[in-house]
Design a protein around this motif. Structure first.
Motif, PDB file in Angstrom:
ATOM      1  N   GLN A 103      26.944  49.531  53.853  1.00  0.00           N
ATOM      2  CA  GLN A 103      26.273  49.877  52.599  1.00  0.00           C
ATOM      3  C   GLN A 103      25.268  50.997  52.852  1.00  0.00           C
ATOM      4  N   TYR A 104      25.281  51.956  51.950  1.00  0.00           N
ATOM      5  CA  TYR A 104      24.379  53.098  52.105  1.00  0.00           C
ATOM      6  C   TYR A 104      24.038  53.672  50.735  1.00  0.00           C
ATOM      7  N   HIS A 105      22.794  54.058  50.546  1.00  0.00           N
ATOM      8  CA  HIS A 105      22.431  54.968  49.447  1.00  0.00           C
ATOM      9  C   HIS A 105      21.157  55.709  49.828  1.00  0.00           C
ATOM     10  N   ASP A 106      20.998  56.896  49.264  1.00  0.00           N
ATOM     11  CA  ASP A 106      19.794  57.685  49.501  1.00  0.00           C
ATOM     12  C   ASP A 106      18.582  56.992  48.890  1.00  0.00           C
ATOM     13  N   GLY A 107      17.410  57.445  49.274  1.00  0.00           N
ATOM     14  CA  GLY A 107      16.183  56.860  48.757  1.00  0.00           C
ATOM     15  C   GLY A 107      15.989  57.137  47.276  1.00  0.00           C
ATOM     16  N   TYR A 108      15.424  56.165  46.584  1.00  0.00           N
ATOM     17  CA  TYR A 108      15.088  56.344  45.175  1.00  0.00           C
ATOM     18  C   TYR A 108      13.792  57.131  45.016  1.00  0.00           C
ATOM     19  N   ASN A 109      13.007  57.233  46.090  1.00  0.00           N
ATOM     20  CA  ASN A 109      11.760  57.991  46.053  1.00  0.00           C
ATOM     21  C   ASN A 109      11.937  59.350  46.727  1.00  0.00           C
ATOM     22  N   ARG A 110      11.088  60.293  46.381  1.00  0.00           N
ATOM     23  CA  ARG A 110      11.233  61.661  46.889  1.00  0.00           C
ATOM     24  C   ARG A 110      10.949  61.779  48.371  1.00  0.00           C
ATOM     25  N   ASP A 111      10.256  60.814  48.938  1.00  0.00           N
ATOM     26  CA  ASP A 111      10.015  60.850  50.387  1.00  0.00           C
ATOM     27  C   ASP A 111      11.122  60.145  51.161  1.00  0.00           C
ATOM     28  N   GLY A 112      12.208  59.784  50.479  1.00  0.00           N
ATOM     29  CA  GLY A 112      13.345  59.150  51.139  1.00  0.00           C
ATOM     30  C   GLY A 112      13.278  57.649  51.219  1.00  0.00           C
ATOM     31  N   SER A 113      12.178  57.046  50.798  1.00  0.00           N
ATOM     32  CA  SER A 113      12.046  55.594  50.886  1.00  0.00           C
ATOM     33  C   SER A 113      12.798  54.902  49.754  1.00  0.00           C
ATOM     34  N   ASP A 114      12.868  53.592  49.844  1.00  0.00           N
ATOM     35  CA  ASP A 114      13.708  52.765  48.967  1.00  0.00           C
ATOM     36  C   ASP A 114      15.166  53.177  49.091  1.00  0.00           C
ATOM     37  N   ASP A 115      15.583  53.412  50.328  1.00  0.00           N
ATOM     38  CA  ASP A 115      16.978  53.727  50.608  1.00  0.00           C
ATOM     39  C   ASP A 115      17.677  52.468  51.104  1.00  0.00           C
ATOM     40  N   LEU A 116      18.927  52.603  51.487  1.00  0.00           N
ATOM     41  CA  LEU A 116      19.692  51.493  52.035  1.00  0.00           C
ATOM     42  C   LEU A 116      20.606  52.030  53.124  1.00  0.00           C
ATOM     43  N   ASN A 117      20.579  51.372  54.280  1.00  0.00           N
ATOM     44  CA  ASN A 117      21.438  51.749  55.398  1.00  0.00           C
ATOM     45  C   ASN A 117      21.705  50.474  56.196  1.00  0.00           C
ATOM     46  N   ARG A 118      22.787  49.779  55.847  1.00  0.00           N
ATOM     47  CA  ARG A 118      23.012  48.434  56.368  1.00  0.00           C
ATOM     48  C   ARG A 118      24.458  48.278  56.826  1.00  0.00           C
ATOM     49  N   THR A 119      24.634  47.615  57.958  1.00  0.00           N
ATOM     50  CA  THR A 119      25.940  47.303  58.496  1.00  0.00           C
ATOM     51  C   THR A 119      25.982  45.828  58.861  1.00  0.00           C
ATOM     52  N   GLY A 120      27.065  45.151  58.516  1.00  0.00           N
ATOM     53  CA  GLY A 120      27.160  43.734  58.826  1.00  0.00           C
ATOM     54  C   GLY A 120      28.557  43.335  59.247  1.00  0.00           C
ATOM     55  N   PHE A 121      28.637  42.325  60.102  1.00  0.00           N
ATOM     56  CA  PHE A 121      29.917  41.803  60.570  1.00  0.00           C
ATOM     57  C   PHE A 121      29.778  40.295  60.741  1.00  0.00           C
ATOM     58  N   ARG A 122      30.856  39.568  60.386  1.00  0.00           N
ATOM     59  CA  ARG A 122      30.843  38.106  60.499  1.00  0.00           C
ATOM     60  C   ARG A 122      32.223  37.644  60.960  1.00  0.00           C
ATOM     61  N   ALA A 123      32.268  36.651  61.827  1.00  0.00           N
ATOM     62  CA  ALA A 123      33.528  36.058  62.259  1.00  0.00           C
ATOM     63  C   ALA A 123      33.357  34.548  62.330  1.00  0.00           C
ATOM     64  N   GLN A 124      34.399  33.833  61.892  1.00  0.00           N
ATOM     65  CA  GLN A 124      34.399  32.375  61.950  1.00  0.00           C
ATOM     66  C   GLN A 124      35.765  31.883  62.433  1.00  0.00           C
ATOM     67  N   PHE A 125      35.732  30.857  63.258  1.00  0.00           N
ATOM     68  CA  PHE A 125      36.957  30.248  63.763  1.00  0.00           C
ATOM     69  C   PHE A 125      36.939  28.770  63.421  1.00  0.00           C
ATOM     70  N   LEU A 126      38.006  28.301  62.778  1.00  0.00           N
ATOM     71  CA  LEU A 126      38.115  26.904  62.375  1.00  0.00           C
ATOM     72  C   LEU A 126      39.257  26.242  63.138  1.00  0.00           C
ATOM     73  N   PHE A 127      38.981  25.079  63.712  1.00  0.00           N
ATOM     74  CA  PHE A 127      39.981  24.326  64.471  1.00  0.00           C
ATOM     75  C   PHE A 127      39.913  22.876  64.030  1.00  0.00           C
ATOM     76  N   GLU A 128      41.054  22.348  63.576  1.00  0.00           N
ATOM     77  CA  GLU A 128      41.137  20.960  63.140  1.00  0.00           C
ATOM     78  C   GLU A 128      42.266  20.276  63.916  1.00  0.00           C
ATOM     79  N   PRO A 129      41.973  19.792  65.118  1.00  0.00           N
ATOM     80  CA  PRO A 129      43.024  19.191  65.948  1.00  0.00           C
ATOM     81  C   PRO A 129      43.599  17.899  65.380  1.00  0.00           C
ATOM     82  N   THR A 130      42.784  17.172  64.606  1.00  0.00           N
ATOM     83  CA  THR A 130      43.262  15.964  63.938  1.00  0.00           C
ATOM     84  C   THR A 130      42.706  15.962  62.527  1.00  0.00           C
ATOM     85  N   ASP A 131      43.152  15.013  61.721  1.00  0.00           N
ATOM     86  CA  ASP A 131      42.648  14.930  60.353  1.00  0.00           C
ATOM     87  C   ASP A 131      41.256  14.320  60.292  1.00  0.00           C
ATOM     88  N   LYS A 132      40.719  13.939  61.462  1.00  0.00           N
ATOM     89  CA  LYS A 132      39.376  13.358  61.496  1.00  0.00           C
ATOM     90  C   LYS A 132      38.340  14.261  62.155  1.00  0.00           C
TER      91      LYS A 132
END
Length: 820
Positions: free
Chosen positions: A213-242
């Motif tokens: 996610q990225y956007h330039d700053g809403y203020n003239r000095d460049g502040s109130d901007d956005l510069n964000r990177t994210g990553f997520r991983a999940q592993f699910l294992f159900e060896p039995t029904d319990k």
């Protein structure tokens, strides 16, 4: 720059498209847990009571927003949640720390030794700091649950105001599919997110998701901007029904300039009080433009009584949050055992200007380990949950808060250990009537090992010898008195004073208070030395009693009484190194109803909260005349009101919604202690009989009883409408409009006129062409149609400025979503 981010967005799409196959609907994949039957309103599944149930069957005060609705409403970060949850306000006054308020319960702070009053959690893991959850992006989420009122039994720790639970989509067994959402808009905004769910045999699955996610700053000095990177991983294992084992990991980096503010004006002290003069700058100026710095340099700063200088560095954010967690569930025969171990780490470094400092710097590392274990099940007529919770947190912080003629330098290590045992029992007295009782014992142990040094440049002598009250010593002449640069060590500061000719060569840096005469003869520099090494324990039993009655198959009546507690703690604050716990008791009566074959939903809630010893943060003075930002206890407050939540589906393809909150808050006891020049508070005052160290400046007590709590608008209204128009057998046009109104509210404890956030409307709209099965959607959106930047966080600067951070201007763009 834009090409770079579009390229990165394309890579996200290609990666997930290559992994994906099959054709489930993206709206379903967002895991709203809402039905897709257009004949009536769907259901959202929640787990707020540590069991799976529909939102309508949960006899508690809760709002929940599904993942698809988050995207539709443009909620990609926490401070936009009030578009869907009227009771909630999320603010940031600078740096990485985030403040959360719910119905006026919360705390404004830029320090990490104060626990949040509204507890955030991510994927079931309670977070000690709000920034770790709310600095991360909202992507591939199942839902966000907002629990209103104290969570003294089943959730986390120290939650007096409520809890915000961010819940990602989980891996699905036997499914291979994926999807993405891309958007581009004004301010060079580019956002890309995608996910893939991969089946690994019959009993395992992997789900990965990423965002940019990225956007330039809403203020003239460049502040109130956005510069964000994210990553997520999940592993699910159900060896039995319990037995089920789910492992997860996530990473987020937040960069850019960071949140910003603009000058509203400045206050000048006089014999008849303070005179306010407007800056003449607009809400988008920022604080580091030529115009803003020119205005700044017209102002005098105490106690040096010299002119301020331009901002000495460009602000920035460099914050990394990551963690690993697991969820193990086992059907034991007597109940379901759930084990939740987690480790989280954050590294946050930032320069920021709030509140009009030159410049504040923080470098902080937070580490937390937690373990929660629960056993839930049914025994005869009773449903039960019992469990234990352990939390261990360590914070290392270096901070500099440069006020030009005052340079506070702080270093501290803060540790917290928390243990809790809890249980909740529900007696099903009949098919329609239930009683619930719960207890939780919490014990918190905290310690701090820190040091705060202040370099203070006085015009004239050190009080009380020669109070700096005029220009007589020539302090306003450039070069006569130091405007401090940013240093994180006292030795570097002393060396700078020597090398720039302010104090005598051979001056030393000792572990005590020191006075350095200025070679110009205009004044003195005082260096204070204030170590804080302390520890202590706090404990409390909190409880809940409730009743539920099914008036009809789709009508629920509920009532509860619940208590909450937030531990006291320790702080780097001269003369006030500790603060006490706070307590709350909440009375709630509510009703949840569906009518006309799920065409109308009407939920009602009335509440009355008794709040005692609220931990508040405000500027005052220490006994040695040093400006300090301190946490103190406010006394008593009452919070009462009601919520009305109405949804209707009058036609097959038409959905209407309305949320109304009435909130009446009042401090029954609130006294702020301070003295000139920090006494610009709009409350009745009286002299305490004590004086500052100069022997002539009286210390004042400001009685702010009767004032409302912060961020507690009396009326909040959220309205929404969605219309679906079929255009072929495969495609439909979807239009939606959402608007909200907030009545006026205060955002700071001085209760000055500029700190009163005026009433406002905020309207968003979108139009999309999508496949009827949800596979592809192309649309446009516009947010803040009114194009008015409203005050989000006002701040009264300790050096006399009135500043504010503002909401975003009008934004618009194109959004494309697809599933495979």
């Amino acid at each position: 720059m834009r090409k770079q981010f579009i390229t990165s967005s394309s890579l996200v799409v290609l990666a997930f498209s290559g992994l994906a196959c099959g054709a489930p609907a993206l709206a379903q994949e967002a895991a709203d847990a809402q039905t897709t039957d257009n004949a009536g309103l769907g259901d959202i599944i929640v787990t707020a009571q540590r069991r799976t149930e529909t939102l309508q069957n949960a006899g508690i005060a809760i709002d929940a927003v599904g993942g698809a609705n988050l995207i539709q409403k443009g909620i990609t970060e926490a401070d936009a949640l009030n578009k869907a949850v009227p009771a909630l306000t999320v603010t940031n006054g600078g740096g990485s720390n985030t403040s959360i308020f719910l119905r006026g319960v919360g705390n404004v702070t830029n320090s990490s030794y104060n626990d949040p009053a509204v507890t955030p959690s991510y994927d079931g893991v309670v977070l000690g700091r709000a920034a770790g959850a709310f600095g991360a992006a909202f992507y591939d989420l199942a839902r966000v649950e907002v629990l209103k009122g104290p969570q003294g039994i089943l959730y986390g720790r120290n939650a007096t105001g409520g809890a915000v639970n961010i819940l990602p989509n989980r891996p699905e067994l036997g499914a291979n599919h994926g999807g993405f959402t891309l958007s581009a808009g004004n301010y060079d905004a580019v956002s890309a997110e995608g996910f893939a769910n991969l089946a690994i045999g019959d009993n395992a699955a992997l789900r990965v998701a990423a965002t940019r996610q990225y956007h330039d700053g809403y203020n003239r000095d460049g502040s109130d901007d956005l510069n964000r990177t994210g990553f997520r991983a999940q592993f699910l294992f159900e060896p039995t029904d319990k037995l089920s084992i789910r492992l997860g990991g996530d990473y987020t980096h937040v960069g850019g300039v960071g949140s910003g503010a603009s000058y509203i004006g400045a206050f000048t002290p006089g014999a008849d009080g303070y005179t306010f003069a407007s800056s003449g700058l607009d809400s988008s100026e920022g604080m580091n433009t030529d115009a803003a710095n020119a205005y700044r340099q017209t102002q005098l700063g105490a106690p040096g009584f010299g002119f301020l200088t331009a901002m000495n560095e460009q602000q920035y954010s460099d914050n990394t949050y990551w963690g690993v967690n697991a969820e193990v569930t086992l059907d034991t025969g007597i109940g379901t055992l759930t084990i939740l171990p987690a480790y989280r780490k954050s590294d946050a470094e930032s320069l920021f200007y709030g509140p009009a400092f030159n410049t504040a710097y923080t470098n902080e590392q937070d580490r937390q380990v937690s373990l929660e274990t629960r056993l839930s099940g049914t025994a005869g007529m009773f449903d039960y949950v019992i469990g234990g919770f352990f939390f261990d947190e360590k914070i290392r912080n270096v901070g500099v808060y440069n006020q030009e003629f005052v340079l506070p330098i702080q270093h501290y290590t803060h540790k917290t250990q928390s243990w809790a045992g809890f249980g909740q029992l529900t007696a099903n007295l009949s098919d329609t009537f239930r009683l619930t009782g719960g207890l939780r014992y919490t014990r918190d142990k905290k310690s701090i090992d820190g040091l705060i040094n202040n370099f203070i440049a006085f015009c004239g002598g050190i009080p009380p010898t020669t109070p700096p009250a005029s220009f007589a010593a020539g302090c306003a002449t450039p070069g006569n008195i130091p405007n401090f640069p940013n240093f994180t060590s006292t030795g570097d500061t002393v060396n700078w004073l020597i090398s720039n000719g302010y104090i005598a060569s051979g001056s030393t840096d000792a572990a005590n208070d020191q006075v350095y005469p200025l070679l110009s003869g205009t004044g003195r520099v005082l260096k204070t030395y204030y170590p804080v090494v302390d520890s202590g324990s706090y404990s409390r039993v909190t409880w809940k009693a409730g009743a539920e009655f099914d008036v009809a198959p789709q009508s629920l009546l509920y009532a509860s009484i619940e208590t909450g507690y937030r531990a006291g703690g320790f702080q780097l604050s001269e003369g006030n190194p500790s603060y006490k716990p706070e307590f709350i008791t909440a009375y709630t009566v509510g009703s949840k109803n569906r009518f006309l074959n799920n065409k109308i939903q009407l939920n009602l809630e009335a509440f009355y909260w008794k709040y005692k010893d609220q931990q508040i943060n405000y500027f005052t003075v220490s006994p040695d005349s040093v400006l300090i930002n301190t946490i103190d206890n406010a006394g008593r407050a009452d919070i009462k009101g009601f919520d009305i939540d109405l949804m209707a589906k009058p036609l097959h393809n038409t959905t209407l919604s309305a949320k109304v909150q009435y909130l009446d808050t009042e401090y029954k006891q609130l006294t702020l202690i301070t003295a000139s020049p920090r006494d610009n508070i709009n409350c009745a005052s009286s002299q305490t009989g004590d004086y500052l160290s100069d022997g002539t400046t009286p210390i004042l007590a400001f009685n702010c009883s009767g004032r409302p709590l912060l961020f507690s608008p009396k009326w909040t209204i959220n309205l929404g409408a969605e219309q679906i128009v079929p255009v072929s057998d495969s495609f439909e046009l979807v239009g939606n409009v959402n608007t909200s109104w907030r009545s006026s509210q205060y955002g700071a404890f001085e209760y000055l006129d500029f700190e009163k956030i005026r009433a406002y409307w905020l309207t968003d709209a979108g139009l999309a062409l999508r496949q009827s099965d949800g596979g592809l959607s192309v649309g446009i959106y516009v947010q803040n149609i009114e194009n008015k930047r409203r005050v989000a966080t006002p701040q009264s600067s300790p050096i006399g400025f009135a500043i504010a951070r503002y909401t975003a201007p009008r934004t618009y763009g194109l959004r494309i979503s697809a599933s495979f």
